[in-house]
Design a protein around this motif. Sequence first.
Motif, PDB file in Angstrom:
ATOM      1  N   ASN A 195      11.769  11.583  57.780  1.00  0.00           N
ATOM      2  CA  ASN A 195      11.153  11.378  56.462  1.00  0.00           C
ATOM      3  C   ASN A 195      12.103  10.630  55.537  1.00  0.00           C
ATOM      4  O   ASN A 195      13.333  10.686  55.699  1.00  0.00           O
ATOM      5  CB  ASN A 195      10.763  12.726  55.858  1.00  0.00           C
ATOM      6  N   ASP A 244       4.015   7.840  48.269  1.00  0.00           N
ATOM      7  CA  ASP A 244       5.234   8.479  48.789  1.00  0.00           C
ATOM      8  C   ASP A 244       4.939   9.948  49.073  1.00  0.00           C
ATOM      9  O   ASP A 244       3.794  10.394  48.930  1.00  0.00           O
ATOM     10  CB  ASP A 244       6.418   8.271  47.839  1.00  0.00           C
ATOM     11  N   ARG A 245       5.977  10.685  49.502  1.00  0.00           N
ATOM     12  CA  ARG A 245       5.721  12.074  49.894  1.00  0.00           C
ATOM     13  C   ARG A 245       5.373  12.955  48.696  1.00  0.00           C
ATOM     14  O   ARG A 245       4.910  14.069  48.856  1.00  0.00           O
ATOM     15  CB  ARG A 245       6.892  12.649  50.705  1.00  0.00           C
ATOM     16  N   GLN A 254       3.313  19.656  51.410  1.00  0.00           N
ATOM     17  CA  GLN A 254       4.373  18.699  51.786  1.00  0.00           C
ATOM     18  C   GLN A 254       5.089  19.209  53.024  1.00  0.00           C
ATOM     19  O   GLN A 254       5.369  20.404  53.123  1.00  0.00           O
ATOM     20  CB  GLN A 254       5.396  18.599  50.662  1.00  0.00           C
ATOM     21  N   TYR A 288       3.136  11.928  46.700  1.00  0.00           N
ATOM     22  CA  TYR A 288       1.778  11.414  46.480  1.00  0.00           C
ATOM     23  C   TYR A 288       1.668  10.549  45.226  1.00  0.00           C
ATOM     24  O   TYR A 288       0.668  10.566  44.508  1.00  0.00           O
ATOM     25  CB  TYR A 288       0.753  12.577  46.469  1.00  0.00           C
ATOM     26  N   HIS A 340       7.432   7.127  56.448  1.00  0.00           N
ATOM     27  CA  HIS A 340       8.522   7.710  57.252  1.00  0.00           C
ATOM     28  C   HIS A 340       9.025   6.715  58.305  1.00  0.00           C
ATOM     29  O   HIS A 340       8.310   5.783  58.684  1.00  0.00           O
ATOM     30  CB  HIS A 340       8.071   9.029  57.902  1.00  0.00           C
ATOM     31  N   ALA A 354       1.694  10.097  54.091  1.00  0.00           N
ATOM     32  CA  ALA A 354       1.522  10.031  52.630  1.00  0.00           C
ATOM     33  C   ALA A 354       0.096   9.619  52.246  1.00  0.00           C
ATOM     34  O   ALA A 354      -0.557  10.315  51.484  1.00  0.00           O
ATOM     35  CB  ALA A 354       2.543   9.133  51.958  1.00  0.00           C
ATOM     36  N   PRO A 396       0.056  14.628  54.713  1.00  0.00           N
ATOM     37  CA  PRO A 396       1.440  15.120  54.588  1.00  0.00           C
ATOM     38  C   PRO A 396       2.473  14.345  55.406  1.00  0.00           C
ATOM     39  O   PRO A 396       3.648  14.390  55.086  1.00  0.00           O
ATOM     40  CB  PRO A 396       1.356  16.578  55.053  1.00  0.00           C
ATOM     41  N   LYS A 397       2.085  13.636  56.463  1.00  0.00           N
ATOM     42  CA  LYS A 397       3.090  12.889  57.227  1.00  0.00           C
ATOM     43  C   LYS A 397       3.138  11.419  56.816  1.00  0.00           C
ATOM     44  O   LYS A 397       4.209  10.855  56.629  1.00  0.00           O
ATOM     45  CB  LYS A 397       2.803  12.999  58.739  1.00  0.00           C
TER      46      LYS A 397
END
Length: 499
Positions: free
Chosen positions: A372, A58-59, A471, A61, A357, A92, A89-90
């Motif tokens: 996101n 997930d965002r 992030q 990490y 996302h 994950a 970052p986009k």
Amino acid sequence: MPAPSSTFRTEVLVIGSGAAGLTAALAAARNGAETLLIESAGFLGGISATLPWLGFHDRDYRLIVKGLPLEFCQRLQALGAASHHELDPKCASAISIDSHWWKILAMQLVREAGVRLMLHTQVVDTIREGDRIHGVIVENKSGRQRIEAAVTIDCSGDGDVAARGHVAWAKGRTADGLVQAPTLVFKLAGVNRAGFIAGCKDPAINYREWISPYPELREKMMRRLDHMHVIICGGFAKLVEQARAAGEFNVPQTRIVGVKLHQPDQFLVVMTRVLGLDPTNTASLTDAYTRVYEQIPILVRFFKKWVPGFEQSHLGEIAPMLGVRESRRIMGDYLLNAEDLIAGRVFDDAVSMGAYHIDIHRPAGTWVDSHNVRAYTIPLRCLIAHDVDGLLMAGKCLSATHEAVASTRVIPICMGQGQAAGTAAALAVKRGGGVRQVPISELQDTLAAQGAEFGRTVGEPNWQAIDEVGQLPFDEPPTTGDKDSASSAAGAWVPSTAR
Ligand SMILES: Cc1cc2nc3c(=O)[nH]c(=O)nc-3n(C[C@H](O)[C@H](O)[C@H](O)COP(=O)(O)OP(=O)(O)OC[C@H]3O[C@@H](n4cnc5c(N)ncnc54)[C@H](O)[C@@H]3O)c2cc1C
């Protein structure tokens, strides 16, 4: 229709051996059910066999897809046929796999689990009596066969079993029913990795539009780039514009979309594109194939002439099937929607997770629309076809809206759903009833014991990774580029609280 020449019986029947179906069949068999897997192609894995796998994390990490999908990664890594999970970052995370070894391993896993296989076999009809789905009719070189099952799992990606069984489904976006643009991916070999990375570091080229507005994030990426095994690209717009102005680029795409794979000289090109495809119409599909095969030589020449590091590159491999991002979505007992994902909803009957996302390759425009999401759960109800008994689904035909499926469609998330569906089917068979009668605690405990993640053990954000990788802001501004008026990015699907 001629009568079937023979009848087969099985406890669990899985249609389609893509990311979802393969995992569903393995989960069902490992949980003790007699399982038959039917696939129209001559290999296992569907389109997962030609792509890196995005979105195990997930965002924050955190690993949010575990269980069988993670086992696949570990077994590929043990064979030297996959990279580690590269954080991003986009998206994950991304793991780059060797296509050929994945197909070999998939066959081995199926054999080990005792799954019966029928390849080059197409579902042509569904056996429905009253409100119960009893299996399917298939055709292959041997003729027509009737296959009866206690539980059927539709992982065809097209909802073929549901459609032929008159189970409710939907297709495309609300405004006009158009689905995300499809792509036939291909690999370029002979890429000069150092030359390519030098290009990515050139701010004028802007290889990754998502990160360029955030200098600190870009700086972190630039520091990591030399050591990264998997590099995701979405940018280089200026090069595409220059080539178009020179009359050398007439593909409906405005960015370079692709992935530098872990094999040092290989790059996956995700840029062929057809607008307005109907994936359930053979004339439309055939037309799409014709067009994407015309686009490949244009793209190969474009890379060689215009993109740093590709001067000596050549066409390595074309994927065996058109990548259809979206087709029929089967209506289930619950319809997962964008708000569920953006809020990171935790359902009582959660059986798997996702966090990729919302990534919509515009059905009629170019580039993508994105939003996101937080780590969300997928409820069992999205895997159970509504108004009938005996039919489950996973993968692209999950019960989810056009927007939600734009996140749930990535490979690890499809595999997680597959594990849940296969396990639920096996438990139902064991109890001698339907999937709705399986106590959710029994299914969840079984999945947890087999390593699947649905929110019980996710833990704290990975602060070290957040520090190293950075992030993106949760509420990024909408992407630019030519959206058509019915595009999801018109905003109808983004809840006002999340804007
Ligand atoms: C171009 C493209 C790029 C993508 N890039 C990525 C990426 O980089 N990373 C990522 O994680 N995800 C990516 N995705 C998303 C992801 O690959 C797919 O959504 C996912 O693999 C779908 O899995 P599935 O099992 O639902 O369907 P599929 O992989 O489509 O599998 C369906 C299977 O069913 C079989 N089948 C269909 N109809 C029948 C029938 N009637 N009878 C018998 N068999 C049938 C098909 O042959 C196929 O093997 C991409 C998708 C596309 C299209």
